[in-house]
Design a protein around this motif. Structure first.
Motif, PDB file in Angstrom:
ATOM      1  N   GLN A  71     -13.811 -63.754  35.886  1.00 38.04           N
ATOM      2  CA  GLN A  71     -12.605 -63.587  35.077  1.00 38.04           C
ATOM      3  C   GLN A  71     -12.405 -64.765  34.126  1.00 38.04           C
ATOM      4  O   GLN A  71     -11.825 -64.605  33.052  1.00 38.04           O
ATOM      5  N   ASP A  72     -12.872 -65.954  34.530  1.00 37.16           N
ATOM      6  CA  ASP A  72     -12.745 -67.126  33.662  1.00 37.16           C
ATOM      7  C   ASP A  72     -13.475 -66.906  32.336  1.00 37.16           C
ATOM      8  O   ASP A  72     -12.974 -67.280  31.278  1.00 37.16           O
ATOM      9  N   LEU A  73     -14.627 -66.312  32.406  1.00 37.67           N
ATOM     10  CA  LEU A  73     -15.396 -66.056  31.193  1.00 37.67           C
ATOM     11  C   LEU A  73     -14.766 -64.933  30.380  1.00 37.67           C
ATOM     12  O   LEU A  73     -14.614 -65.057  29.163  1.00 37.67           O
ATOM     13  N   ILE A  74     -14.387 -63.867  31.041  1.00 32.59           N
ATOM     14  CA  ILE A  74     -13.815 -62.702  30.345  1.00 32.59           C
ATOM     15  C   ILE A  74     -12.488 -63.057  29.675  1.00 32.59           C
ATOM     16  O   ILE A  74     -12.241 -62.682  28.528  1.00 32.59           O
ATOM     17  N   GLU A  75     -11.649 -63.775  30.395  1.00 34.81           N
ATOM     18  CA  GLU A  75     -10.304 -64.087  29.894  1.00 34.81           C
ATOM     19  C   GLU A  75     -10.234 -65.427  29.163  1.00 34.81           C
ATOM     20  O   GLU A  75      -9.154 -65.846  28.750  1.00 34.81           O
ATOM     21  N   MET A  76     -11.377 -66.092  29.039  1.00 34.22           N
ATOM     22  CA  MET A  76     -11.464 -67.394  28.362  1.00 34.22           C
ATOM     23  C   MET A  76     -10.508 -68.414  28.985  1.00 34.22           C
ATOM     24  O   MET A  76      -9.824 -69.163  28.301  1.00 34.22           O
ATOM     25  N   GLN A  77     -10.477 -68.440  30.316  1.00 37.49           N
ATOM     26  CA  GLN A  77      -9.667 -69.404  31.054  1.00 37.49           C
ATOM     27  C   GLN A  77     -10.618 -70.381  31.739  1.00 37.49           C
ATOM     28  O   GLN A  77     -11.761 -70.037  32.013  1.00 37.49           O
ATOM     29  N   ASN A  78     -10.118 -71.547  32.066  1.00 40.24           N
ATOM     30  CA  ASN A  78     -10.915 -72.532  32.797  1.00 40.24           C
ATOM     31  C   ASN A  78     -12.313 -72.637  32.176  1.00 40.24           C
ATOM     32  O   ASN A  78     -13.324 -72.654  32.880  1.00 40.24           O
ATOM     33  N   PHE A  79     -12.335 -72.683  30.860  1.00 39.55           N
ATOM     34  CA  PHE A  79     -13.617 -72.636  30.159  1.00 39.55           C
ATOM     35  C   PHE A  79     -14.471 -73.867  30.420  1.00 39.55           C
ATOM     36  O   PHE A  79     -15.695 -73.804  30.323  1.00 39.55           O
ATOM     37  N   SER A  80     -13.851 -74.968  30.795  1.00 39.61           N
ATOM     38  CA  SER A  80     -14.638 -76.160  31.128  1.00 39.61           C
ATOM     39  C   SER A  80     -15.529 -75.876  32.347  1.00 39.61           C
ATOM     40  O   SER A  80     -16.660 -76.360  32.407  1.00 39.61           O
ATOM     41  N   GLN A  81     -15.032 -75.081  33.297  1.00 38.75           N
ATOM     42  CA  GLN A  81     -15.839 -74.714  34.471  1.00 38.75           C
ATOM     43  C   GLN A  81     -16.995 -73.798  34.066  1.00 38.75           C
ATOM     44  O   GLN A  81     -18.104 -73.935  34.556  1.00 38.75           O
ATOM     45  N   VAL A  82     -16.728 -72.867  33.161  1.00 40.01           N
ATOM     46  CA  VAL A  82     -17.781 -71.968  32.657  1.00 40.01           C
ATOM     47  C   VAL A  82     -18.871 -72.792  31.983  1.00 40.01           C
ATOM     48  O   VAL A  82     -20.065 -72.634  32.275  1.00 40.01           O
ATOM     49  N   LEU A  83     -18.479 -73.689  31.090  1.00 37.64           N
ATOM     50  CA  LEU A  83     -19.459 -74.524  30.387  1.00 37.64           C
ATOM     51  C   LEU A  83     -20.208 -75.442  31.337  1.00 37.64           C
ATOM     52  O   LEU A  83     -21.421 -75.625  31.193  1.00 37.64           O
ATOM     53  N   SER A  84     -19.516 -76.001  32.300  1.00 39.23           N
ATOM     54  CA  SER A  84     -20.159 -76.868  33.278  1.00 39.23           C
ATOM     55  C   SER A  84     -21.252 -76.109  34.034  1.00 39.23           C
ATOM     56  O   SER A  84     -22.366 -76.607  34.225  1.00 39.23           O
ATOM     57  N   CYS A  85     -20.930 -74.903  34.452  1.00 42.24           N
ATOM     58  CA  CYS A  85     -21.912 -74.077  35.173  1.00 42.24           C
ATOM     59  C   CYS A  85     -23.117 -73.761  34.281  1.00 42.24           C
ATOM     60  O   CYS A  85     -24.263 -73.920  34.700  1.00 42.24           O
ATOM     61  N   LEU A  86     -22.852 -73.331  33.057  1.00 41.52           N
ATOM     62  CA  LEU A  86     -23.949 -72.969  32.153  1.00 41.52           C
ATOM     63  C   LEU A  86     -24.820 -74.180  31.819  1.00 41.52           C
ATOM     64  O   LEU A  86     -26.049 -74.067  31.743  1.00 41.52           O
ATOM     65  N   LEU A  87     -24.209 -75.334  31.652  1.00 42.23           N
ATOM     66  CA  LEU A  87     -24.991 -76.547  31.377  1.00 42.23           C
ATOM     67  C   LEU A  87     -25.818 -76.973  32.589  1.00 42.23           C
ATOM     68  O   LEU A  87     -26.940 -77.466  32.436  1.00 42.23           O
ATOM     69  N   THR A  88     -25.279 -76.756  33.792  1.00 43.06           N
ATOM     70  CA  THR A  88     -26.041 -77.065  35.005  1.00 43.06           C
ATOM     71  C   THR A  88     -27.239 -76.133  35.126  1.00 43.06           C
ATOM     72  O   THR A  88     -28.343 -76.568  35.477  1.00 43.06           O
ATOM     73  N   VAL A  89     -27.039 -74.868  34.827  1.00 43.81           N
ATOM     74  CA  VAL A  89     -28.159 -73.902  34.842  1.00 43.81           C
ATOM     75  C   VAL A  89     -29.198 -74.316  33.809  1.00 43.81           C
ATOM     76  O   VAL A  89     -30.404 -74.322  34.088  1.00 43.81           O
ATOM     77  N   LYS A  90     -28.744 -74.678  32.621  1.00 44.01           N
ATOM     78  CA  LYS A  90     -29.658 -75.126  31.558  1.00 44.01           C
ATOM     79  C   LYS A  90     -30.479 -76.326  32.022  1.00 44.01           C
ATOM     80  O   LYS A  90     -31.700 -76.362  31.857  1.00 44.01           O
ATOM     81  N   LYS A  91     -29.816 -77.289  32.623  1.00 46.39           N
ATOM     82  CA  LYS A  91     -30.512 -78.489  33.099  1.00 46.39           C
ATOM     83  C   LYS A  91     -31.557 -78.128  34.157  1.00 46.39           C
ATOM     84  O   LYS A  91     -32.686 -78.608  34.111  1.00 46.39           O
ATOM     85  N   HIS A  92     -31.181 -77.256  35.083  1.00 45.49           N
ATOM     86  CA  HIS A  92     -32.114 -76.842  36.136  1.00 45.49           C
ATOM     87  C   HIS A  92     -33.333 -76.141  35.539  1.00 45.49           C
ATOM     88  O   HIS A  92     -34.468 -76.412  35.923  1.00 45.49           O
ATOM     89  N   ILE A  93     -33.109 -75.254  34.582  1.00 41.06           N
ATOM     90  CA  ILE A  93     -34.213 -74.513  33.970  1.00 41.06           C
ATOM     91  C   ILE A  93     -35.086 -75.448  33.144  1.00 41.06           C
ATOM     92  O   ILE A  93     -36.315 -75.321  33.139  1.00 41.06           O
ATOM     93  N   GLU A  94     -34.487 -76.427  32.471  1.00 42.07           N
ATOM     94  CA  GLU A  94     -35.284 -77.404  31.721  1.00 42.07           C
ATOM     95  C   GLU A  94     -36.169 -78.215  32.660  1.00 42.07           C
ATOM     96  O   GLU A  94     -37.346 -78.453  32.365  1.00 42.07           O
ATOM     97  N   GLU A  95     -35.625 -78.637  33.793  1.00 41.42           N
ATOM     98  CA  GLU A  95     -36.424 -79.380  34.766  1.00 41.42           C
ATOM     99  C   GLU A  95     -37.538 -78.509  35.322  1.00 41.42           C
ATOM    100  O   GLU A  95     -38.672 -78.951  35.471  1.00 41.42           O
ATOM    101  N   GLU A  96     -37.208 -77.267  35.608  1.00 41.92           N
ATOM    102  CA  GLU A  96     -38.193 -76.330  36.141  1.00 41.92           C
ATOM    103  C   GLU A  96     -39.265 -76.024  35.099  1.00 41.92           C
ATOM    104  O   GLU A  96     -40.430 -75.832  35.431  1.00 41.92           O
TER     105      GLU A  96
END
Length: 143
Positions: free
Chosen positions: A58-83
């Motif tokens: 719901q955070d992504l759909i409703e554009m709420q708590n967007f810092s948490q959404v971005l934090s998660c996506l950046l963590t995924v990005k970092k993991h995939i870059e390392e991998e």
């Protein structure tokens, strides 16, 4: 569907089925939520992010708590870059997404039994003399 396609690009077939948009009308919210949940499930299964770093769909759909959404996506990005620095990841990615230039090319009509290869093309079709001022035409002969 963007998150699902992105995950499938990085991890082939990690989300085999997901809802795709219909160009004639917007995607329904429950289908979008389902796609986001599928993405988050793969993140959890592969331990891309800790449970505390995941966002709520719901955070992504409703554009709420967007810092948490971005934090998660950046963590995924970092993991995939390392991998992606590992040879196995690059090999799997190349197998799942081959370059069009690396696939075999056939220059014959489908009904023709003749297959052209680099050797037969050179032997059966000698190169004509070319004026020094004109550039040679590229020839693609691959089995």
């Amino acid at each position: 569907s963007v998150l699902c396609r992105l995950m499938n690009y990085c991890r082939p077939n990690s989300i085999p089925k997901f809802n795709k948009p219909d160009r004639s009308r917007p995607m329904q919210v429950y289908k979008i939520l389902d796609n986001v949940n599928r993405f988050l499930d793969v993140c959890k299964e592969n331990k891309f992010v800790s449970p505390a770093d995941l966002f709520l769909p719901q955070d992504l759909i409703e554009m709420q708590n967007f810092s948490q959404v971005l934090s998660c996506l950046l963590t995924v990005k970092k993991h995939i870059e390392e991998e992606s620095r590992s040879d196995a990841f690059v090999k799997n990615l190349r197998e799942a997404h081959p370059s069009p230039l690396s696939s075999p090319v056939s220059l014959r009509p489908a009904s023709s039994p003749l297959k052209l290869s680099a050797e037969t093309a050179v032997e059966s079709h000698p190169t004509p003399a070319v004026e020094p001022t004109s550039a040679p035409e590229p020839v693609l002969c691959v089995d």
